[in-house]
Design a protein around this motif. Structure first.
Motif, PDB file in Angstrom:
ATOM      1  N   GLU A 186      -6.265  -8.842  -1.453  1.00  0.00           N
ATOM      2  CA  GLU A 186      -5.872  -8.039  -2.537  1.00  0.00           C
ATOM      3  C   GLU A 186      -5.578  -6.499  -2.043  1.00  0.00           C
ATOM      4  N   ARG A 187      -4.807  -5.719  -2.621  1.00  0.00           N
ATOM      5  CA  ARG A 187      -4.457  -4.266  -2.144  1.00  0.00           C
ATOM      6  C   ARG A 187      -5.740  -3.359  -3.051  1.00  0.00           C
ATOM      7  N   PRO A 188      -5.941  -2.225  -2.331  1.00  0.00           N
ATOM      8  CA  PRO A 188      -6.773  -1.378  -3.031  1.00  0.00           C
ATOM      9  C   PRO A 188      -6.151  -0.689  -4.188  1.00  0.00           C
ATOM     10  N   LEU A 189      -6.600  -0.165  -5.234  1.00  0.00           N
ATOM     11  CA  LEU A 189      -6.287   0.649  -6.061  1.00  0.00           C
ATOM     12  C   LEU A 189      -6.826   2.127  -6.010  1.00  0.00           C
ATOM     13  N   LEU A 190      -6.052   3.072  -6.460  1.00  0.00           N
ATOM     14  CA  LEU A 190      -6.451   4.500  -6.362  1.00  0.00           C
ATOM     15  C   LEU A 190      -5.938   4.938  -7.541  1.00  0.00           C
ATOM     16  N   PHE A 191      -6.634   5.629  -8.409  1.00  0.00           N
ATOM     17  CA  PHE A 191      -6.480   6.282  -9.744  1.00  0.00           C
ATOM     18  C   PHE A 191      -6.542   7.870  -9.443  1.00  0.00           C
ATOM     19  N   HIS A 192      -5.394   8.446  -9.792  1.00  0.00           N
ATOM     20  CA  HIS A 192      -5.507  10.106  -9.663  1.00  0.00           C
ATOM     21  C   HIS A 192      -5.753  10.636 -11.031  1.00  0.00           C
ATOM     22  N   ASN A 193      -6.887  11.275 -11.075  1.00  0.00           N
ATOM     23  CA  ASN A 193      -7.377  12.177 -12.292  1.00  0.00           C
ATOM     24  C   ASN A 193      -6.198  13.169 -12.740  1.00  0.00           C
ATOM     25  N   LEU A 194      -5.604  12.866 -13.973  1.00  0.00           N
ATOM     26  CA  LEU A 194      -4.727  13.655 -14.494  1.00  0.00           C
ATOM     27  C   LEU A 194      -5.262  14.687 -15.404  1.00  0.00           C
ATOM     28  N   ASN A 195      -4.635  15.761 -15.999  1.00  0.00           N
ATOM     29  CA  ASN A 195      -4.988  16.539 -17.129  1.00  0.00           C
ATOM     30  C   ASN A 195      -6.465  16.879 -17.445  1.00  0.00           C
ATOM     31  N   HIS A 196      -6.999  17.290 -16.207  1.00  0.00           N
ATOM     32  CA  HIS A 196      -8.448  17.507 -16.267  1.00  0.00           C
ATOM     33  C   HIS A 196      -9.103  16.619 -16.945  1.00  0.00           C
ATOM     34  N   GLY A 197      -9.074  15.495 -16.504  1.00  0.00           N
ATOM     35  CA  GLY A 197     -10.121  14.248 -16.889  1.00  0.00           C
ATOM     36  C   GLY A 197      -9.596  13.574 -18.124  1.00  0.00           C
ATOM     37  N   LYS A 198      -8.295  13.910 -18.494  1.00  0.00           N
ATOM     38  CA  LYS A 198      -8.125  13.125 -19.744  1.00  0.00           C
ATOM     39  C   LYS A 198      -7.236  11.866 -19.539  1.00  0.00           C
ATOM     40  N   LYS A 199      -6.835  11.649 -18.381  1.00  0.00           N
ATOM     41  CA  LYS A 199      -6.149  10.486 -18.020  1.00  0.00           C
ATOM     42  C   LYS A 199      -6.199  10.238 -16.582  1.00  0.00           C
ATOM     43  N   PHE A 200      -6.147   8.910 -16.140  1.00  0.00           N
ATOM     44  CA  PHE A 200      -5.770   8.393 -14.732  1.00  0.00           C
ATOM     45  C   PHE A 200      -4.428   7.712 -14.681  1.00  0.00           C
ATOM     46  N   GLU A 201      -3.852   7.836 -13.423  1.00  0.00           N
ATOM     47  CA  GLU A 201      -2.701   7.002 -13.219  1.00  0.00           C
ATOM     48  C   GLU A 201      -2.759   6.494 -11.832  1.00  0.00           C
ATOM     49  N   ILE A 202      -2.501   5.145 -11.671  1.00  0.00           N
ATOM     50  CA  ILE A 202      -2.435   4.565 -10.454  1.00  0.00           C
ATOM     51  C   ILE A 202      -1.514   5.159  -9.715  1.00  0.00           C
ATOM     52  N   MET A 203      -1.760   5.240  -8.488  1.00  0.00           N
ATOM     53  CA  MET A 203      -1.020   5.777  -7.387  1.00  0.00           C
ATOM     54  C   MET A 203      -0.188   4.588  -6.566  1.00  0.00           C
ATOM     55  N   PRO A 204       1.022   4.844  -6.467  1.00  0.00           N
ATOM     56  CA  PRO A 204       1.839   3.888  -5.957  1.00  0.00           C
ATOM     57  C   PRO A 204       1.228   3.433  -4.622  1.00  0.00           C
ATOM     58  N   ALA A 205       1.481   1.992  -4.316  1.00  0.00           N
ATOM     59  CA  ALA A 205       1.224   1.395  -2.858  1.00  0.00           C
ATOM     60  C   ALA A 205       2.409   1.724  -2.211  1.00  0.00           C
ATOM     61  N   VAL A 206       2.457   2.591  -1.205  1.00  0.00           N
ATOM     62  CA  VAL A 206       3.619   2.741  -0.305  1.00  0.00           C
ATOM     63  C   VAL A 206       3.680   1.890   0.851  1.00  0.00           C
ATOM     64  N   GLU A 207       4.742   1.175   1.142  1.00  0.00           N
ATOM     65  CA  GLU A 207       4.981   0.196   2.315  1.00  0.00           C
ATOM     66  C   GLU A 207       4.423   1.014   3.532  1.00  0.00           C
ATOM     67  N   GLY A 208       3.607   0.462   4.540  1.00  0.00           N
ATOM     68  CA  GLY A 208       3.062   0.591   5.553  1.00  0.00           C
ATOM     69  C   GLY A 208       1.882   1.882   5.483  1.00  0.00           C
ATOM     70  N   SER A 209       1.329   2.124   4.058  1.00  0.00           N
ATOM     71  CA  SER A 209       0.267   2.921   3.862  1.00  0.00           C
ATOM     72  C   SER A 209      -1.024   2.191   3.714  1.00  0.00           C
ATOM     73  N   GLY A 210      -2.089   2.683   3.607  1.00  0.00           N
ATOM     74  CA  GLY A 210      -3.368   2.244   3.362  1.00  0.00           C
ATOM     75  C   GLY A 210      -3.414   1.553   2.232  1.00  0.00           C
ATOM     76  N   LEU A 211      -2.916   2.250   1.123  1.00  0.00           N
ATOM     77  CA  LEU A 211      -2.873   1.605  -0.153  1.00  0.00           C
ATOM     78  C   LEU A 211      -2.270   0.192  -0.210  1.00  0.00           C
ATOM     79  N   ALA A 212      -1.408  -0.118   0.675  1.00  0.00           N
ATOM     80  CA  ALA A 212      -0.558  -1.264   0.690  1.00  0.00           C
ATOM     81  C   ALA A 212      -1.276  -2.401   1.568  1.00  0.00           C
ATOM     82  N   ASP A 213      -2.601  -2.200   2.076  1.00  0.00           N
ATOM     83  CA  ASP A 213      -3.289  -3.175   2.864  1.00  0.00           C
ATOM     84  C   ASP A 213      -3.578  -4.247   1.786  1.00  0.00           C
TER      85      ASP A 213
END
Length: 646
Positions: free
Chosen positions: A464-491
């Protein structure tokens, strides 16, 4: 009952206590919970039938596939977007080593859990090295073949690593699971504890690039199935003690095969397909707390300290950290398919089991989860430590907000990070600031335990691929960062343990992943930001652990006050960089550094610069260190000759 509550704020939890205790008793018998409102991932739960002898889930859900009909766990890639990590495993020299655990078919749970990673500067040269635990095979255990070796990758300071495990004497050669780093004898050199099926090892650092296993004389070998250990000074005597979770009590002469007498003739299955059995239905292994006697030996005080796990939950990961801000480190333990433990330190050598009334034992549905990994961090910059646990597939991974004084609330759905995590079976995890904007982000790595999943349309996968969540709005929300082809998040990898730290001293947090039956993965942080940062290596005084485990640091810069804690263990069976890292955004100045040392001493400092590491010693302030020459070589300034502090 009422007398067990230590603080007035905890009266808020009285109703929750009763509900949680009721559900805990119910779940222990039912062995499979039914959520009150099934989440929406892939549609409503199609079934909540118990998985006989399996792991806790929220039910059975419709698969989520990407545009190419791949499970979302192994797909969902985008062609363009921010490249945050690059997989440099081969270039760094890590792919010369391979993890091995059991057989490819995985008929027994012993073969499926995988192993951890520890980051440590074992030679004190200022550069993080990598210790990767290996598993074993049945033939190796019986002496028919050579045992798989663990790896100790020495950092060559040029982006490459060399495996020196044999020379260093840390190959383990046992069925390995977890690793924890800690300077248990306060000699200024990090030591290493390795948890195994069978006897565990305590590797003492000899200061010359080698280690000696002293577990037998130290009294910490145990002997059955240990998982994710951690070091921490629970009694405040200035010496690191050791906690070792137990998982399943394993008998090689009575293997729990599906349909056998050892599992009550259960037809162990997942979604109707026969699988290995466990952990539910198997006898758990108790946890152990070892008190450091200060003479190279330890004493098992599990019963005395009230952390022995009499319920025999399936322990995975652990760490000591002060979650209620009373100046004493508490103890957190994630448990697979059984309630998690939160032990509050009473300050008299014992702990109070606050698991249920704290809110950490179960999720918001009063349901136990298959909790594997553990992340601890102040993602909201409010001075309180929040918790995150990774779980099985067909369940969301759980974010617990710290409401103060040891009270936690599961707020995962409202933070936007529940639904997208259901298909993933996840392990190593951490809060860290990947883009140095001053707000901690969140990441986990994943991989399934049933090889059968690749032969069914369940919307999940073995790798499975890793998931990275970016901290938005000073800790009020997170968003999943895209798995760009060829990058580590697409491993797409069969990940298990993961350790997080700055391997290249460039102020960016990298990730080392131990993958089951696979080569390791090194994800280098290459995020294109131009934010500033500062890193701190703490050195404890005579009454604190030398490596400062248990310290709490607050860094104020640009109107933001961030918190960092020095911890051993955590993630999944792993140990992260002990140095504390703080992103500063566009700010080029640190206004104040406040440190609460393990012995209770509080000090405040100023820093002369940013974008580099500093060493701070208790009672002395900024001290000369190897980081001065590293900074100078990188074109950064040196600290002043006289330390600044007050």
């Amino acid at each position: 009952m009422i007398r067990s509550f230590r603080r007035p704020a905890q009266w808020r939890s009285v109703a929750r206590v009763g509900l949680c205790l009721f559900f805990s008793a119910f779940l222990a018998q039912a062995q499979s919970p039914t959520p009150s409102q099934p989440p929406l991932y892939g549609g409503n739960a199609a079934s909540t039938e118990p998985q006989q002898g399996g792991s806790a889930t929220a039910g059975v859900f419709a698969p989520v596939l990407d545009s190419e009909s791949r499970p979302i766990t192994a797909g969902g890639f985008v062609k363009t977007g921010p490249v945050i990590f690059q997989d440099i495993s081969q270039k760094a020299g890590l792919t010369t080593w391979t993890h091995k655990m059991g057989t490819p078919e995985k008929p027994y749970i012993l073969e499926t859990i995988g192993s951890g990673v520890a980051l440590l500067d074992y030679d004190n040269d200022g550069w993080l090295d990598i210790y990767i635990v290996n598993g074993s095979t049945y033939d190796a255990l019986s002496g028919k073949t050579e045992a798989p070796h663990a790896a100790l990758f020495h950092n060559n300071h040029d982006g490459t690593f060399t495996d020196v495990a044999a020379k260093a004497g840390v190959t383990n050669d046992r069925w390995g699971f977890g690793a924890a780093v800690g300077d248990f004898d306060n000699d200024g050199w990090p030591d290493l504890y390795v948890a195994n099926y069978g006897k565990n090892r305590l590797y003492h650092n000899n200061h010359d690039g080698t280690f000696t296993d002293i577990a037998e004389t130290a009294g910490v070998t145990l002997g059955n199935w240990s998982t994710g250990p951690s070091f921490g000074d629970y009694d405040g005597d200035g010496r690191l003690d050791l906690f070792v979770p137990g998982y399943v009590h394993w008998d090689m002469n009575n293997l729990p095969a599906a349909g056998s007498k050892s599992v009550g003739y259960a037809n162990c299955s997942f979604r109707g397909a026969q699988t290995m059995c466990g952990p539910r239905g198997l006898l758990g292994e108790p946890d152990h707390l070892f008190h450091n006697n200060g003479d190279g030996t330890f004493t098992d005080v599990s019963e005395k300290a009230k952390v022995s796990d009499k319920r025999r939950y399936y322990g995975f990961s652990s760490t000591f950290v002060d979650v209620d801000d009373d100046g004493k480190v508490d103890l957190l333990v994630t448990d697979d398919s059984s309630p998690n433990y939160l032990y509050l330190n009473k300050g008299d050598g014992t702990f109070q089991d606050a698991s249920f009334f704290s809110g950490f034992a179960l999720n918001q549905d009063a349901r136990e989860t298959a909790s594997m990994g553990l992340a601890v961090g102040d993602y909201a910059n409010n001075g309180r430590l929040d918790l995150y646990t990774t779980t099985f597939s067909d369940d969301y991974k759980t974010l617990y907000r710290n409401d103060g004084e040891g009270n936690f609330v599961d707020i995962t759905p409202q933070m936007g990070i529940a639904e997208g995590t259901y298909p993933f079976l996840s392990w190593g995890t951490q809060f860290f600031d990947y883009d140095n904007d001053g707000w901690k982000d969140l990441m986990f790595v994943s991989g399934h335990v049933y090889p059968q999943v690749d032969h069914h349309e369940w919307g999940t996968s073995w790798a499975e691929r890793p998931l990275l969540f970016h901290n938005l709005n000073h800790g009020k929300k997170f968003e999943i960062m895209p798995a760009v082809e060829g990058s580590g998040l697409a491993d797409v990898i069969p990940a298990r343990g993961a350790a997080f730290g700055d391997l290249f001293n460039d102020g960016k947090i990298d990730v080392v992943i131990n993958c089951i039956d696979h080569t390791p993965v090194l994800l280098r942080n290459v995020n294109d930001d131009h934010n500033h940062w500062v890193g701190l290596r703490l050195i404890g005084g005579p009454k604190s652990p030398r490596d400062a485990v248990g310290s709490t640091v607050y860094v104020t810069s640009g109107g933001i006050r961030q918190r960092g804690d020095v911890m051993s263990g955590g993630s999944f069976e792993s140990s992260n960089d002990f140095r504390l890292h703080f992103g500063l955004g566009v700010t080029t100045k640190v206004d104040k550094v406040e440190i609460r040392w393990p012995d209770g001493l509080k000090e405040a400092f100023t820093l002369p610069d940013v974008d580099r590491y500093f060493s701070i010693e208790e009672g002395k302030g900024l001290v000369p260190s190897v980081y001065d020459s590293i900074a100078a070589k990188a074109g950064q300034s040196k600290p002043p000759s006289a330390p600044k502090g007050k």
